[in-house]
Design a protein around this motif. Sequence first.
Motif, PDB file in Angstrom:
ATOM      1  N   ALA A  30       0.830  -1.207   0.000  1.00 37.56           N
ATOM      2  CA  ALA A  30       0.000   0.000   0.000  1.00 37.56           C
ATOM      3  C   ALA A  30       0.866   1.259   0.000  1.00 37.56           C
ATOM      4  O   ALA A  30       0.492   2.287  -0.563  1.00 37.56           O
ATOM      5  CB  ALA A  30      -0.917   0.003   1.220  1.00 37.56           C
ATOM      6  N   TYR A  31       2.017   1.163   0.644  1.00 38.22           N
ATOM      7  CA  TYR A  31       2.867   2.352   0.817  1.00 38.22           C
ATOM      8  C   TYR A  31       4.050   2.400  -0.146  1.00 38.22           C
ATOM      9  O   TYR A  31       4.610   3.466  -0.385  1.00 38.22           O
ATOM     10  CB  TYR A  31       3.384   2.398   2.264  1.00 38.22           C
ATOM     11  CG  TYR A  31       2.354   2.906   3.240  1.00 38.22           C
ATOM     12  CD1 TYR A  31       2.208   4.273   3.460  1.00 38.22           C
ATOM     13  CD2 TYR A  31       1.519   2.040   3.936  1.00 38.22           C
ATOM     14  CE1 TYR A  31       1.264   4.754   4.351  1.00 38.22           C
ATOM     15  CE2 TYR A  31       0.566   2.516   4.824  1.00 38.22           C
ATOM     16  CZ  TYR A  31       0.446   3.865   5.037  1.00 38.22           C
ATOM     17  OH  TYR A  31      -0.495   4.349   5.910  1.00 38.22           O
ATOM     18  N   ARG A  32       4.462   1.259  -0.696  1.00 42.21           N
ATOM     19  CA  ARG A  32       5.694   1.184  -1.494  1.00 42.21           C
ATOM     20  C   ARG A  32       5.768   2.240  -2.588  1.00 42.21           C
ATOM     21  O   ARG A  32       6.814   2.880  -2.787  1.00 42.21           O
ATOM     22  CB  ARG A  32       5.791  -0.219  -2.140  1.00 42.21           C
ATOM     23  CG  ARG A  32       6.988  -0.384  -3.050  1.00 42.21           C
ATOM     24  CD  ARG A  32       6.898  -1.677  -3.852  1.00 42.21           C
ATOM     25  NE  ARG A  32       5.778  -1.660  -4.800  1.00 42.21           N
ATOM     26  CZ  ARG A  32       5.348  -2.701  -5.491  1.00 42.21           C
ATOM     27  NH1 ARG A  32       5.949  -3.878  -5.339  1.00 42.21           N
ATOM     28  NH2 ARG A  32       4.330  -2.603  -6.331  1.00 42.21           N
ATOM     29  N   PHE A  50      -6.290  12.465   5.613  1.00 42.67           N
ATOM     30  CA  PHE A  50      -7.704  12.249   5.936  1.00 42.67           C
ATOM     31  C   PHE A  50      -7.888  10.808   6.422  1.00 42.67           C
ATOM     32  O   PHE A  50      -7.686   9.861   5.662  1.00 42.67           O
ATOM     33  CB  PHE A  50      -8.559  12.520   4.691  1.00 42.67           C
ATOM     34  CG  PHE A  50      -9.990  12.143   4.880  1.00 42.67           C
ATOM     35  CD1 PHE A  50     -10.773  12.821   5.802  1.00 42.67           C
ATOM     36  CD2 PHE A  50     -10.553  11.102   4.169  1.00 42.67           C
ATOM     37  CE1 PHE A  50     -12.092  12.460   6.017  1.00 42.67           C
ATOM     38  CE2 PHE A  50     -11.872  10.728   4.365  1.00 42.67           C
ATOM     39  CZ  PHE A  50     -12.644  11.420   5.296  1.00 42.67           C
ATOM     40  N   GLY A  51      -8.293  10.651   7.693  1.00 46.28           N
ATOM     41  CA  GLY A  51      -8.384   9.316   8.296  1.00 46.28           C
ATOM     42  C   GLY A  51      -7.004   8.863   8.719  1.00 46.28           C
ATOM     43  O   GLY A  51      -6.522   7.806   8.318  1.00 46.28           O
ATOM     44  N   CYS A  52      -6.383   9.694   9.555  1.00 52.49           N
ATOM     45  CA  CYS A  52      -4.963   9.464   9.908  1.00 52.49           C
ATOM     46  C   CYS A  52      -4.792   8.299  10.871  1.00 52.49           C
ATOM     47  O   CYS A  52      -3.690   7.783  11.042  1.00 52.49           O
ATOM     48  CB  CYS A  52      -4.359  10.726  10.495  1.00 52.49           C
ATOM     49  SG  CYS A  52      -5.137  11.246  12.049  1.00 52.49           S
ATOM     50  N   ARG A  56       0.162   6.428  11.459  1.00 49.98           N
ATOM     51  CA  ARG A  56       1.163   5.785  10.593  1.00 49.98           C
ATOM     52  C   ARG A  56       1.324   6.560   9.283  1.00 49.98           C
ATOM     53  O   ARG A  56       2.445   6.888   8.866  1.00 49.98           O
ATOM     54  CB  ARG A  56       0.721   4.339  10.309  1.00 49.98           C
ATOM     55  CG  ARG A  56       1.507   3.658   9.217  1.00 49.98           C
ATOM     56  CD  ARG A  56       1.108   2.205   9.027  1.00 49.98           C
ATOM     57  NE  ARG A  56      -0.307   1.981   8.787  1.00 49.98           N
ATOM     58  CZ  ARG A  56      -0.838   0.840   8.415  1.00 49.98           C
ATOM     59  NH1 ARG A  56      -0.048  -0.221   8.254  1.00 49.98           N
ATOM     60  NH2 ARG A  56      -2.134   0.706   8.231  1.00 49.98           N
ATOM     61  N   SER A  57       0.200   6.863   8.625  1.00 43.72           N
ATOM     62  CA  SER A  57       0.272   7.544   7.331  1.00 43.72           C
ATOM     63  C   SER A  57       0.731   8.991   7.470  1.00 43.72           C
ATOM     64  O   SER A  57       1.390   9.536   6.573  1.00 43.72           O
ATOM     65  CB  SER A  57      -1.091   7.470   6.632  1.00 43.72           C
ATOM     66  OG  SER A  57      -2.155   7.687   7.548  1.00 43.72           O
ATOM     67  N   THR A  58       0.414   9.613   8.598  1.00 47.74           N
ATOM     68  CA  THR A  58       0.844  11.000   8.827  1.00 47.74           C
ATOM     69  C   THR A  58       2.357  11.062   9.012  1.00 47.74           C
ATOM     70  O   THR A  58       3.038  11.910   8.429  1.00 47.74           O
ATOM     71  CB  THR A  58       0.155  11.564  10.097  1.00 47.74           C
ATOM     72  OG1 THR A  58      -1.219  11.203  10.073  1.00 47.74           O
ATOM     73  CG2 THR A  58       0.297  13.072  10.180  1.00 47.74           C
ATOM     74  N   VAL A  71      -6.345  14.177  10.352  1.00 46.56           N
ATOM     75  CA  VAL A  71      -7.702  14.270  10.907  1.00 46.56           C
ATOM     76  C   VAL A  71      -8.341  12.890  10.956  1.00 46.56           C
ATOM     77  O   VAL A  71      -8.092  12.038  10.102  1.00 46.56           O
ATOM     78  CB  VAL A  71      -8.607  15.238  10.100  1.00 46.56           C
ATOM     79  CG1 VAL A  71      -8.078  16.659  10.160  1.00 46.56           C
ATOM     80  CG2 VAL A  71      -8.786  14.792   8.658  1.00 46.56           C
ATOM     81  N   ASP A  72      -9.188  12.699  11.956  1.00 46.81           N
ATOM     82  CA  ASP A  72      -9.864  11.408  12.112  1.00 46.81           C
ATOM     83  C   ASP A  72     -11.130  11.624  12.940  1.00 46.81           C
ATOM     84  O   ASP A  72     -11.269  12.623  13.644  1.00 46.81           O
ATOM     85  CB  ASP A  72      -8.944  10.400  12.818  1.00 46.81           C
ATOM     86  CG  ASP A  72      -9.291   8.950  12.458  1.00 46.81           C
ATOM     87  OD1 ASP A  72      -8.568   8.350  11.643  1.00 46.81           O
ATOM     88  OD2 ASP A  72     -10.296   8.427  12.993  1.00 46.81           O
ATOM     89  N   ILE A  73     -12.049  10.660  12.846  1.00 47.04           N
ATOM     90  CA  ILE A  73     -13.265  10.719  13.667  1.00 47.04           C
ATOM     91  C   ILE A  73     -13.109   9.924  14.960  1.00 47.04           C
ATOM     92  O   ILE A  73     -14.008   9.927  15.794  1.00 47.04           O
ATOM     93  CB  ILE A  73     -14.497  10.167  12.911  1.00 47.04           C
ATOM     94  CG1 ILE A  73     -14.209   8.783  12.336  1.00 47.04           C
ATOM     95  CG2 ILE A  73     -14.974  11.116  11.841  1.00 47.04           C
ATOM     96  CD1 ILE A  73     -15.435   8.090  11.753  1.00 47.04           C
TER      97      ILE A  73
HETATM   98  C1  LIG Z   1      -7.857   1.658   8.478  1.00 45.33           C
HETATM   99  S1  LIG Z   1      -7.568   3.119   9.385  1.00 45.33           S
HETATM  100  C2  LIG Z   1      -6.170   3.778   8.516  1.00 45.33           C
HETATM  101  C3  LIG Z   1      -5.374   4.764   9.329  1.00 45.33           C
HETATM  102  C4  LIG Z   1      -4.182   5.377   8.643  1.00 45.33           C
HETATM  103  N1  LIG Z   1      -4.536   6.114   7.446  1.00 45.33           N
HETATM  104  C5  LIG Z   1      -3.115   4.356   8.329  1.00 45.33           C
HETATM  105  O1  LIG Z   1      -2.753   4.161   7.158  1.00 45.33           O
HETATM  106  O2  LIG Z   1      -2.617   3.730   9.283  1.00 45.33           O
HETATM  107  C6  LIG Z   1      -8.902   4.137   8.814  1.00 45.33           C
HETATM  108  C7  LIG Z   1      -9.152   5.353   9.668  1.00 45.33           C
HETATM  109  O3  LIG Z   1     -10.140   6.183   9.020  1.00 45.33           O
HETATM  110  C8  LIG Z   1     -10.929   6.771  10.042  1.00 45.33           C
HETATM  111  N2  LIG Z   1     -12.182   7.270   9.449  1.00 45.33           N
HETATM  112  C9  LIG Z   1     -13.265   6.556   9.043  1.00 45.33           C
HETATM  113  N3  LIG Z   1     -14.220   7.379   8.583  1.00 45.33           N
HETATM  114  C10 LIG Z   1     -13.732   8.641   8.696  1.00 45.33           C
HETATM  115  C11 LIG Z   1     -14.258   9.934   8.386  1.00 45.33           C
HETATM  116  N4  LIG Z   1     -15.476  10.081   7.863  1.00 45.33           N
HETATM  117  N5  LIG Z   1     -13.492  11.020   8.636  1.00 45.33           N
HETATM  118  C12 LIG Z   1     -12.256  10.881   9.158  1.00 45.33           C
HETATM  119  N6  LIG Z   1     -11.721   9.685   9.494  1.00 45.33           N
HETATM  120  C13 LIG Z   1     -12.440   8.577   9.252  1.00 45.33           C
HETATM  121  C14 LIG Z   1     -11.104   5.665  11.067  1.00 45.33           C
HETATM  122  O4  LIG Z   1     -11.483   6.167  12.323  1.00 45.33           O
HETATM  123  C15 LIG Z   1      -9.695   5.032  11.059  1.00 45.33           C
HETATM  124  O5  LIG Z   1      -8.865   5.629  12.033  1.00 45.33           O
END
Ligand SMILES: C[S@@+](CC[C@H](N)C(=O)[O-])C[C@H]1O[C@@H](n2cnc3c(N)ncnc32)[C@H](O)[C@@H]1O
Length: 242
Positions: A30-32, A50-52, A56-58, A71-73
């Motif tokens: 996914a990251y390569r 978006f969805g950090c 890890r991705s940040t 950002v995350d929920i």
């Molecule tokens: C599978 S994790 C991936 C985390 C990170 N991007 C990584 O690569 O490690 C997906 C993340 O997306 C977040 N997420 C889901 N819906 C979201 C939304 N509507 N807005 C922001 N974050 C969201 C989840 O809470 C979760 O932390």
Amino acid sequence: MPTNFINCYEDVSRAGAYSTLEFANTYYLAYRDLPAIIAEHVTGTRALDFGCGAGRSTRFLRKLGFNVTGVDISEDMLRIARATDPSGDYRLVPGDNFSELEAGAFDLVLSAFTFDNIPGAMKASIFCGLRELLAPKGTIVSVVSAPEIYTHEWASFTTKDFPKNAKARSGEVVRIIVTDHQDRRPVEDIICTDESYRALYRDAGLEAVQMLKPLAKGDEPYSWVNETSIAPWVIYALKPGT
Ligand SMILES: C[S@@+](CC[C@H](N)C(=O)[O-])C[C@H]1O[C@@H](n2cnc3c(N)ncnc32)[C@H](O)[C@@H]1O
């Protein structure tokens, strides 16, 4: 659209398990290719992750030299992200409302696996919202699960206990277990085909300028299962349409 869909990452124990993942096994794929994709399509250093999740991705983007807002929920995920990376900028967002973020401010929006957990109708409004956040020549890079991930076995995942996945149509719930960490409860995702994603992009005024389905070469230090012949992920680079 499943109205009772629950984001499984709003859970202390799952967040803790998820935070132990790095870039090994299936996740490696996914990251390569992201540094090359980003180098090709992105100018500037302002990024939104978006969805950090647990960051890890940040941290990945910060190492590439980006000034990143994550950002995350899920507060459980964000708590870990902040503890791991105290100088990072991690913020809780309502999910599909980006009014606290500056419109037109981001050269790159990365979304790594986030859309796997977002129901269909919400995906549409989020892509529109993310497009508004992009600088005029900005790029969204979105890494999503390929539909095939839910019907095969992988170095990092198992799906053999979920034969119903094979019948799921785009927009329906599928289940998968991450075998790289301790939490073996199934994750519920929303399967989404390439066709459905492209319809969402079109409706949001986004153009897919690149699509990549990463395959393993076979010489990596991981015990591949299907990764050399079936791509587990799809990576899209998206630009505002002309
Ligand atoms: C599978 S994790 C991936 C985390 C990170 N991007 C990584 O690569 O490690 C997906 C993340 O997306 C977040 N997420 C889901 N819906 C979201 C939304 N509507 N807005 C922001 N974050 C969201 C989840 O809470 C979760 O932390």
